[in-house]
Scaffold this motif. Structure first.
Motif, PDB file in Angstrom:
ATOM      1  N   GLU A  70       0.832  -1.210   0.000  1.00 20.94           N
ATOM      2  CA  GLU A  70       0.000   0.000   0.000  1.00 20.94           C
ATOM      3  C   GLU A  70       0.863   1.256   0.000  1.00 20.94           C
ATOM      4  N   VAL A  73       2.225   1.893  -3.526  1.00 21.43           N
ATOM      5  CA  VAL A  73       1.223   2.522  -4.398  1.00 21.43           C
ATOM      6  C   VAL A  73       1.118   4.011  -4.073  1.00 21.43           C
ATOM      7  N   ARG A  76       4.016   5.917  -5.542  1.00 22.45           N
ATOM      8  CA  ARG A  76       3.860   6.128  -6.984  1.00 22.45           C
ATOM      9  C   ARG A  76       2.873   7.260  -7.263  1.00 22.45           C
TER      10      ARG A  76
END
Length: 113
Positions: A70, A73, A76
């Motif tokens: 998590e 992500v 990113r």
């Protein structure tokens, strides 16, 4: 112990989705850290620069956070949408000492690492 400094400037795209993700990442930090006492502080300068200061006692736990799916992500999304600029610094603490006279009588007797 490790100190993580995360300096950032948010982009115009950072909004409700960013804020929700930031709250979720704080929950993830607490879940991953478990009994490892992690301290997180956030500061914002007059120019909009933000600084998050995190203290981690254990390198293994810090690595779990760094590799958390998590969190990856969110990193990113931060690079692609939410941060106009950021800088991450990871440092190992060699020594720390302190004093606290704000009503904590036991502070003088606590060992400082």
């Amino acid at each position: 112990m490790f100190v993580i400094l995360f300096k950032s400037h948010l982009s115009e795209q950072a909004g409700e989705e960013y804020e929700a993700t930031e709250e979720r990442m704080q929950e993830r930090v607490r879940a991953i850290a478990g009994s490892d006492p992690v301290e997180v502080k956030h500061y914002t300068g007059e120019d909009g620069e933000r600084l998050a200061v995190m203290l981690w006692r254990d390198e293994e736990t810090l690595d779990k956070w760094r590799c958390d799916p998590e969190h990856r992500v969110a990193q990113r999304m931060g690079r692609e949408h939410w941060y106009a600029a950021y800088e991450l610094t990871v440092a190992q603490v060699i020594r720390t000492s302190g004093h606290d006279s704000r009503g904590r009588a036991e502070a003088a007797d606590e060992p400082h690492r």
